[in-house]
Scaffold this motif. Structure first.
Motif, PDB file in Angstrom:
ATOM      1  N   SER A 120      10.653 -25.879   8.127  1.00  0.00           N
ATOM      2  CA  SER A 120      11.946 -25.222   8.329  1.00  0.00           C
ATOM      3  C   SER A 120      11.876 -23.850   7.673  1.00  0.00           C
ATOM      4  CB  SER A 120      13.093 -26.054   7.760  1.00  0.00           C
ATOM      5  OG  SER A 120      12.848 -26.449   6.449  1.00  0.00           O
ATOM      6  N   LEU A 121      12.117 -22.832   8.498  1.00  0.00           N
ATOM      7  CA  LEU A 121      12.093 -21.459   8.006  1.00  0.00           C
ATOM      8  C   LEU A 121      13.399 -21.163   7.290  1.00  0.00           C
ATOM      9  CD1 LEU A 121      10.510 -19.614  11.053  1.00  0.00           C
ATOM     10  CD2 LEU A 121       9.429 -20.164   8.867  1.00  0.00           C
ATOM     11  N   GLU A 122      13.296 -20.415   6.223  1.00  0.00           N
ATOM     12  CA  GLU A 122      14.450 -19.997   5.444  1.00  0.00           C
ATOM     13  C   GLU A 122      14.392 -18.475   5.367  1.00  0.00           C
ATOM     14  OE1 GLU A 122      13.979 -22.271   1.860  1.00  0.00           O
ATOM     15  OE2 GLU A 122      14.216 -24.161   2.932  1.00  0.00           O
ATOM     16  N   GLY A 123      14.787 -17.835   6.446  1.00  0.00           N
ATOM     17  CA  GLY A 123      14.655 -16.392   6.553  1.00  0.00           C
ATOM     18  C   GLY A 123      13.263 -16.029   7.031  1.00  0.00           C
ATOM     19  N   ASP A 124      12.904 -14.764   6.822  1.00  0.00           N
ATOM     20  CA  ASP A 124      11.603 -14.277   7.284  1.00  0.00           C
ATOM     21  C   ASP A 124      10.476 -14.507   6.287  1.00  0.00           C
ATOM     22  OD1 ASP A 124      12.730 -13.357   9.636  1.00  0.00           O
ATOM     23  OD2 ASP A 124      13.099 -11.340   8.832  1.00  0.00           O
ATOM     24  N   ALA A 125      10.820 -14.804   5.027  1.00  0.00           N
ATOM     25  CA  ALA A 125       9.778 -14.847   4.008  1.00  0.00           C
ATOM     26  C   ALA A 125       9.776 -16.124   3.177  1.00  0.00           C
ATOM     27  CB  ALA A 125       9.916 -13.637   3.092  1.00  0.00           C
ATOM     28  N   ALA A 126      10.437 -17.157   3.680  1.00  0.00           N
ATOM     29  CA  ALA A 126      10.431 -18.428   2.947  1.00  0.00           C
ATOM     30  C   ALA A 126      10.448 -19.577   3.944  1.00  0.00           C
ATOM     31  CB  ALA A 126      11.626 -18.521   2.005  1.00  0.00           C
ATOM     32  N   ALA A 127       9.846 -20.685   3.537  1.00  0.00           N
ATOM     33  CA  ALA A 127       9.810 -21.868   4.403  1.00  0.00           C
ATOM     34  C   ALA A 127       9.648 -23.104   3.534  1.00  0.00           C
ATOM     35  CB  ALA A 127       8.656 -21.772   5.396  1.00  0.00           C
ATOM     36  N   ARG A 128      10.056 -24.222   4.102  1.00  0.00           N
ATOM     37  CA  ARG A 128       9.871 -25.524   3.455  1.00  0.00           C
ATOM     38  C   ARG A 128       9.078 -26.387   4.418  1.00  0.00           C
ATOM     39  NH1 ARG A 128      14.428 -29.093   0.669  1.00  0.00           N
ATOM     40  NH2 ARG A 128      14.470 -27.129  -0.436  1.00  0.00           N
ATOM     41  N   VAL A 129       8.037 -27.015   3.916  1.00  0.00           N
ATOM     42  CA  VAL A 129       7.208 -27.912   4.716  1.00  0.00           C
ATOM     43  C   VAL A 129       7.259 -29.293   4.069  1.00  0.00           C
ATOM     44  CG1 VAL A 129       4.913 -28.349   5.673  1.00  0.00           C
ATOM     45  CG2 VAL A 129       5.667 -25.986   5.281  1.00  0.00           C
ATOM     46  N   THR A 130       7.634 -30.292   4.857  1.00  0.00           N
ATOM     47  CA  THR A 130       7.640 -31.672   4.375  1.00  0.00           C
ATOM     48  C   THR A 130       6.665 -32.478   5.224  1.00  0.00           C
ATOM     49  OG1 THR A 130       9.486 -32.284   5.819  1.00  0.00           O
ATOM     50  CG2 THR A 130      10.046 -31.546   3.608  1.00  0.00           C
ATOM     51  N   PHE A 131       5.979 -33.406   4.590  1.00  0.00           N
ATOM     52  CA  PHE A 131       5.004 -34.229   5.302  1.00  0.00           C
ATOM     53  C   PHE A 131       4.620 -35.425   4.455  1.00  0.00           C
ATOM     54  CE2 PHE A 131       2.840 -30.842   3.051  1.00  0.00           C
ATOM     55  CZ  PHE A 131       1.802 -31.470   2.386  1.00  0.00           C
ATOM     56  N   ARG A 132       3.930 -36.336   5.066  1.00  0.00           N
ATOM     57  CA  ARG A 132       3.333 -37.465   4.355  1.00  0.00           C
ATOM     58  C   ARG A 132       1.848 -37.145   4.220  1.00  0.00           C
ATOM     59  NH1 ARG A 132       4.994 -41.861   2.304  1.00  0.00           N
ATOM     60  NH2 ARG A 132       3.782 -43.765   2.289  1.00  0.00           N
ATOM     61  N   GLN A 133       1.316 -37.290   3.030  1.00  0.00           N
ATOM     62  CA  GLN A 133      -0.084 -36.965   2.775  1.00  0.00           C
ATOM     63  C   GLN A 133      -0.870 -38.224   2.459  1.00  0.00           C
ATOM     64  OE1 GLN A 133      -1.459 -33.521   0.245  1.00  0.00           O
ATOM     65  NE2 GLN A 133      -1.886 -35.199  -1.157  1.00  0.00           N
ATOM     66  N   ASP A 134      -2.008 -38.349   3.115  1.00  0.00           N
ATOM     67  CA  ASP A 134      -2.947 -39.440   2.838  1.00  0.00           C
ATOM     68  C   ASP A 134      -4.174 -38.798   2.202  1.00  0.00           C
ATOM     69  OD1 ASP A 134      -4.076 -42.038   2.891  1.00  0.00           O
ATOM     70  OD2 ASP A 134      -5.169 -41.524   4.713  1.00  0.00           O
ATOM     71  N   TYR A 135      -4.374 -39.066   0.915  1.00  0.00           N
ATOM     72  CA  TYR A 135      -5.458 -38.464   0.139  1.00  0.00           C
ATOM     73  C   TYR A 135      -6.481 -39.538  -0.207  1.00  0.00           C
ATOM     74  CZ  TYR A 135      -7.842 -36.213  -3.781  1.00  0.00           C
ATOM     75  OH  TYR A 135      -8.795 -35.697  -4.626  1.00  0.00           O
ATOM     76  N   ARG A 136      -7.750 -39.240   0.004  1.00  0.00           N
ATOM     77  CA  ARG A 136      -8.831 -40.179  -0.321  1.00  0.00           C
ATOM     78  C   ARG A 136      -9.983 -39.416  -0.965  1.00  0.00           C
ATOM     79  NH1 ARG A 136      -5.996 -44.502   0.442  1.00  0.00           N
ATOM     80  NH2 ARG A 136      -5.280 -44.887   2.520  1.00  0.00           N
ATOM     81  N   SER A 137     -10.474 -39.965  -2.063  1.00  0.00           N
ATOM     82  CA  SER A 137     -11.698 -39.462  -2.675  1.00  0.00           C
ATOM     83  C   SER A 137     -12.401 -40.660  -3.312  1.00  0.00           C
ATOM     84  CB  SER A 137     -11.402 -38.390  -3.730  1.00  0.00           C
ATOM     85  OG  SER A 137     -10.947 -38.968  -4.938  1.00  0.00           O
ATOM     86  N   ASP A 138     -13.566 -40.412  -3.875  1.00  0.00           N
ATOM     87  CA  ASP A 138     -14.266 -41.503  -4.544  1.00  0.00           C
ATOM     88  C   ASP A 138     -13.607 -41.855  -5.877  1.00  0.00           C
ATOM     89  OD1 ASP A 138     -15.421 -38.826  -5.089  1.00  0.00           O
ATOM     90  OD2 ASP A 138     -16.589 -39.919  -6.583  1.00  0.00           O
ATOM     91  N   ARG A 139     -12.637 -41.045  -6.306  1.00  0.00           N
ATOM     92  CA  ARG A 139     -11.956 -41.274  -7.581  1.00  0.00           C
ATOM     93  C   ARG A 139     -10.513 -41.761  -7.448  1.00  0.00           C
ATOM     94  NH1 ARG A 139     -13.654 -36.125 -11.299  1.00  0.00           N
ATOM     95  NH2 ARG A 139     -15.897 -36.489 -11.236  1.00  0.00           N
TER      96      ARG A 139
END
Length: 96
Positions: free
Chosen positions: A50-69
């Motif tokens: 969602s853009l908030e004017g020309d110079a700001a935005a909000r991004v929402t998402f679900r993140q799936d993170y995997r590493s060996d740790r």
């Protein structure tokens, strides 16, 4: 790619660290988390911008993170600001 310098370059100079710690302490922890694992895989699920004017935005998402740790899935919110034609992260929240 686990390129720490490239990773950190995506954060704005006025980035608000998650716990209010000094930026240098936050970067030290990020360096170990990005460069330390043998491999990292991140999947972004259902991103919404969602853009908030020309110079700001909000991004929402679900993140799936995997590493060996570490393995984890959770919601994430990025507050972005446009600086010099680039979108940079000003704030990052997990679990929101």
């Amino acid at each position: 790619k686990q390129d720490v310098a490239a990773y950190l370059s995506h954060y704005a100079a006025d980035f608000q660290t998650p716990n209010g710690e000094p930026r240098s302490a936050w970067e030290k922890l990020r360096r170990s988390r990005v460069a330390g694992p043998k491999s990292i895989t991140v999947k972004i699920i259902s991103p919404q911008v969602s853009l908030e004017g020309d110079a700001a935005a909000r991004v929402t998402f679900r993140q799936d993170y995997r590493s060996d740790r570490f393995k984890g899935t959770g919601n994430k919110v990025l507050e972005l600001v446009k600086v010099g034609g680039r979108w940079l992260i000003r704030q990052e929240r997990v679990g929101s």
